[in-house]
Design an enzyme around this catalytic site. Structure first.
Site: not given
Ligand SMILES: *[C@@H]1O[C@H](CO)[C@@H](O)[C@H](O)[C@H]1NC(C)=O
Length: 390
Positions: A216, A238-240
């Site tokens: 995430d 990952g989601h940044g």
């Protein structure tokens, strides 16, 4: 020259004697078993309490080995006489039975500590079984955050590694002045909700020299976070690095003064992102600088999404009340994994203002990428590719 040498020696002497003055509390001497199978919770709490009560500063020392902490554990600094020091060379593991911590919110929790230093160590929450439960669509508990700092001030965490958290790896909540250095976070890119570091309602948090690979957000900045500094961090998968999600609540404190500098993203879902729900809210995001950022195969390198709704389920469908202003993107380059590299989807009711793009060059498959913007106001300068937003 001689003077400086003498001064240096004197400083070394001071540092040494400061260290020597610390009482060391070795958890093995207190009876902990480093076999990874015997619960050490009681021993760790005894170590904490005696360090806390010691009249001289004390350091808790966790030597090499594996230490099982079976259930949720809380280290409270309420009555501590001075700063607390923890040096870890071993690995702290959770039980393979995820239910022992998964409904509690936190596995290892520090609260009300003024002055805390943790260095070294690996914490392994063994989250894989819970991820599999979640992925199977069964009814599963939410999971625990591996390590959390609550209502604390002057916290330094260095060279700590967190792997396989059930939920977030690390949370900083209602804290002031927290320095995170050389943090490593590692979980599968497909592991659900395993945010790296989540910061909320805190001020003066900095994250330096860290590597985050997870399922995430690498870092998520929640409501009420001010004066945050993130530098020299790697993220992917990952989601940044995300501000948000914000604006779920009508009354919500804003996010202000965030710098994200010299950061690299590789194979991540997002680069730098601001996400807000499409709901009424009086919150805001202002004074943000994203500077010197390298993107490599990132799905959404630059993203403002004021209609945030993951999986498009039960979306609120209103207009976001979050006001976004003074956000600078400076010297951002690299490759997008999708055709649209720059996306600024701002609120219809409260358009973004003071967005500044300066030297942003992003490509898609070695060709021109696209930009897609709505309700975004501001200026562009230097080389901007893709252009057309401002
Ligand atoms: C912004 O935050 C940084 C720390 O990240 C701090 O040094 C600086 O003084 C803050 N700026 C303002 C205007 O508060």
């Amino acid at each position: 020259m001689a003077y400086f040498l003498r001064l240096t020696l004197f400083i070394i002497f001071l540092v040494n004697s400061a260290l020597a003055a610390r009482v060391s509390i070795n958890v093995l001497r207190l009876g902990a078993r480093a076999d990874g199978r015997t619960d050490v919770s009681k021993v760790f709490l005894r170590a904490w309490n005696s360090a806390c009560a010691s009249t001289r500063p004390a350091q808790i020392y966790v030597p090499r080995g594996r230490y099982l902490i079976r259930g949720p554990i809380v280290f409270s600094g309420h009555n501590c006489k001075h700063s607390m020091f923890i040096r870890i060379q071993g690995t702290i593991v959770a039980s393979t039975n995820y239910n022992l911590i998964a409904t509690n919110g936190n596995w290892i929790k520090f609260e009300n500590v003024n002055g805390l230093s943790i260095s070294g160590g690996i914490i392994d929450a063994k989250g894989a079984a819970l991820w599999n439960c979640k992925k199977s669509g069964n009814n599963c508990p939410a999971g625990a955050t591996s390590i959390g700092f609550y209502s604390s001030t002057n916290v330094v965490v260095s060279r700590l590694t967190s792997i396989n958290s059930q939920m977030f790896h690390m949370i900083v909540y209602k804290c002031r002045t927290v320095r995170l250095r050389g943090i490593k976070i590692l979980a599968l890119g497909s592991s659900p909700n395993t945010d790296g570091i989540n910061v909320q309602l805190s001020s003066g948090v900095s994250i330096f020299n860290s590597r985050i690979s997870t399922g995430d957000d690498c870092v998520s900045i929640g409501p009420g976070t001010t004066n945050t500094w993130i530098e020299n961090v790697f993220c992917g998968p990952g989601h940044g690095i995300s501000i948000g999600s914000l604006g779920w609540d009508l009354h919500e404190p804003g996010v202000q003064n965030l710098t994200v500098k010299s950061v690299a993203f590789r194979n991540s879902d997002n680069g730098v992102r601001i996400k807000t729900w499409a709901r009424s809210s009086n919150g805001f995001v202002r004074d943000v600088l994203f500077k010197n950022i390298a993107m490599s195969n990132v799905k959404n390198p630059i993203l403002i999404d004021q209609d945030y709704c993951p999986n498009n389920q039960d979306c609120p469908g209103k207009v976001s009340g979050i006001k976004i202003s003074n956000v600078r993107y400076q010297d951002i380059r690299g490759s997008s994994a999708t055709p649209i590299a720059v996306q600024l989807q701002c609120s219809k009711k409260y358009p973004c203002s003071g967005i500044r793009l300066q030297d942003v060059v992003l490509t898609y498959k070695n060709q021109a990428a696209k930009a897609s913007c709505a309700n975004a106001g501001g200026t562009a300068s230097g080389v901007i590719k893709p252009s057309g937003c401002l």
